[in-house]
Design an enzyme around this catalytic site. Sequence first.
Site, PDB file in Angstrom:
ATOM      1  N   ASP A   1       0.794  -1.174   0.531  1.00 56.60           N
ATOM      2  CA  ASP A   1      -0.134  -0.134   0.186  1.00 56.60           C
ATOM      3  C   ASP A   1       0.966   1.070  -0.043  1.00 56.60           C
ATOM      4  OD1 ASP A   1      -1.865   1.727   0.306  1.00 56.60           O
ATOM      5  OD2 ASP A   1      -2.703   0.798   1.832  1.00 56.60           O
ATOM      6  N   ASP A   2       0.764   2.099  -1.564  1.00 52.15           N
ATOM      7  CA  ASP A   2       1.404   3.109  -1.205  1.00 52.15           C
ATOM      8  C   ASP A   2       3.168   3.148  -1.017  1.00 52.15           C
ATOM      9  OD1 ASP A   2      -0.319   4.597  -0.841  1.00 52.15           O
ATOM     10  OD2 ASP A   2      -0.230   5.609   1.072  1.00 52.15           O
TER      11      ASP A   2
ATOM     12  N   ASP B   1      -0.010  -0.422  -4.905  1.00 46.37           N
ATOM     13  CA  ASP B   1      -1.368   0.162  -5.492  1.00 46.37           C
ATOM     14  C   ASP B   1      -1.109   1.537  -6.184  1.00 46.37           C
ATOM     15  OD1 ASP B   1      -1.239   1.115  -2.936  1.00 46.37           O
ATOM     16  OD2 ASP B   1      -3.238   1.262  -2.798  1.00 46.37           O
ATOM     17  N   ASN B   2       0.016   1.807  -5.387  1.00 46.46           N
ATOM     18  CA  ASN B   2       0.685   3.758  -6.183  1.00 46.46           C
ATOM     19  C   ASN B   2       2.382   3.687  -5.917  1.00 46.46           C
ATOM     20  OD1 ASN B   2      -1.986   4.384  -4.001  1.00 46.46           O
ATOM     21  ND2 ASN B   2       0.112   5.219  -3.753  1.00 46.46           N
TER      22      ASN B   2
ATOM     23  N   CYS C   1      -5.406   4.573  -3.794  1.00 46.74           N
ATOM     24  CA  CYS C   1      -5.423   3.168  -3.754  1.00 46.74           C
ATOM     25  C   CYS C   1      -7.521   2.834  -4.203  1.00 46.74           C
ATOM     26  CB  CYS C   1      -5.909   3.363  -1.817  1.00 46.74           C
ATOM     27  SG  CYS C   1      -3.745   4.109  -1.081  1.00 46.74           S
TER      28      CYS C   1
END
Length: 537
Positions: A41-42, A312-313, A77
């Site tokens: 995540d991130d 996700d990014n 997200c």
Amino acid sequence: YAMSSAAAVVRQLALAALLVLSPAGATRQTRRPNVVLILTDDQDVCLGGMTPLKKTNALIAQMGVTFLNAYVPSALCCPSRASILTGKYPHNHHVVNNTLEGNCSSKLWQKIQEPYTFPALLKAMCGYQTFFAGKYLNEYGAEDAGGVGHVPPGWSFWYALEKNSKYYNYTLSVNGKARRHGENYSVDYLTDVLANMSLDFLEYKSNFEPFFMMISTPAPHSPWTAAPQYTNSFQNISAPRNSNFNIHGKNKHWLIRQAKTPMTNSSIQFLDNAYRKRWQTLLSVDDLIEKLVKKLELNGELDNTYIFYTSDNGYHTGQFSLPIDKRQLYEFDIKVPLLVRGPGIKPNQTNKMLVANIDLGPTILDIAGYDLNKTQMDGMSLLPLLRGDKNVTWRSDFLVEYQGEGYNGSDPTCPGLGPGVTHCFPDCVCEDSYNNTYACVRTLSTSWDLQYCEFDDREVFVEVYNLTADPHQINNIAKTIDQEILEKMNYRLMMLQSCSGATCRTPGVFDPGYRFDPRLMFNNHGVRARRFSAEPL
């Protein structure tokens, strides 16, 4: 449902024993491959996000392929996760930001998109047993959208986090039943809980069906709570001081221009601390990967299992004087790690093809033997690239699109900026706004490494970067680049923003098969306004 969980476990163990007794595990060789997808995540890749993951590098990257140009179509997200699950661009799955109103885990998403995600197809059409653990979508579990009792179609085992990433004091939906966790490291630290649930699944699952696992960690998302044994790691590490760090984003969209340069000492201290803590949280992900690979090996399943690792990014820490966040169009926010190992993938490879997270669904369905012509997905299967097929025709561009988040009222920390801004820092630097709404064509061909972006704001602002000459995207060349390229890019952007399925995979501006008709360029501003208007969801 009378069978107790203990009895169910015994039954599974009995099935496992039967397999052990079968001649030389005969079924195993002919079985379709298993797939594991680890989603962080991130986690950035441009600013050193993979550096702490030594075991992951050894167990996945060095045993398989690292994609050097892997991107997300939306650097946030929920839209990005929706793209992974559906194989579609945001304009086709309609999840535009992290809010219920932006369709994040909304009733409409549940009705229109969830039944057709790739895990739903894997379970219903391909006979896979499926396992999910971790963060799903930011608004998952919201009361207005069914609460944690809602279990999306396609999951045999469901252990999903309510709402956004946390490390302690969270609620999990365990197959639709709420389970509260506290703040005792040994039983509650979410990354470790996900690892343990994954190992339990591998221990007790059926051995008669192939499996798909999606493990979605909170790390390295805020609040960046490291496991206790890692809280002193990386004490001498600070965020990279690359050439776009702490500089004014001149010639850029107003949201970038409003950032105060140079940043205050407190801002720099804050982002350095965040950078360090992000790395600390990733050490537990590294442990998870090691446990998972060892368990697959112990089970004799590693050689028949594809393992995908991605985020996700991306993220930024001080680039163009923006303290910390994602959501922007630049490489540091849209580029992500992508590592894959599995059957038929040669070790220690890198691949420079332009790939996107909309490709993950088609790839995994392709691995399972599903006919991709039956789907409405915008992405492409990576399987030919994974196998190392020669003369693969591949894309040279893809679409980036984002619809900014903002509030009607002024931000209390930044009343001077007026209504419409959000995610503001104490020194009045805001990371998002309503009109931080943009779409880009990101091109990577043999001759061009280019990004062309248009904003939906009063300025109808355009940003163009030649990343061959300017990899850190400091100089916006929109006013100096050849007019014909601008026109072609404008037209290509219009095409991609209305594409669906196969039309998202047509030749790019610099491809031999590209066709451009200048007569279609009429009424530019009408086209632009129409393209950005929010479709009724």
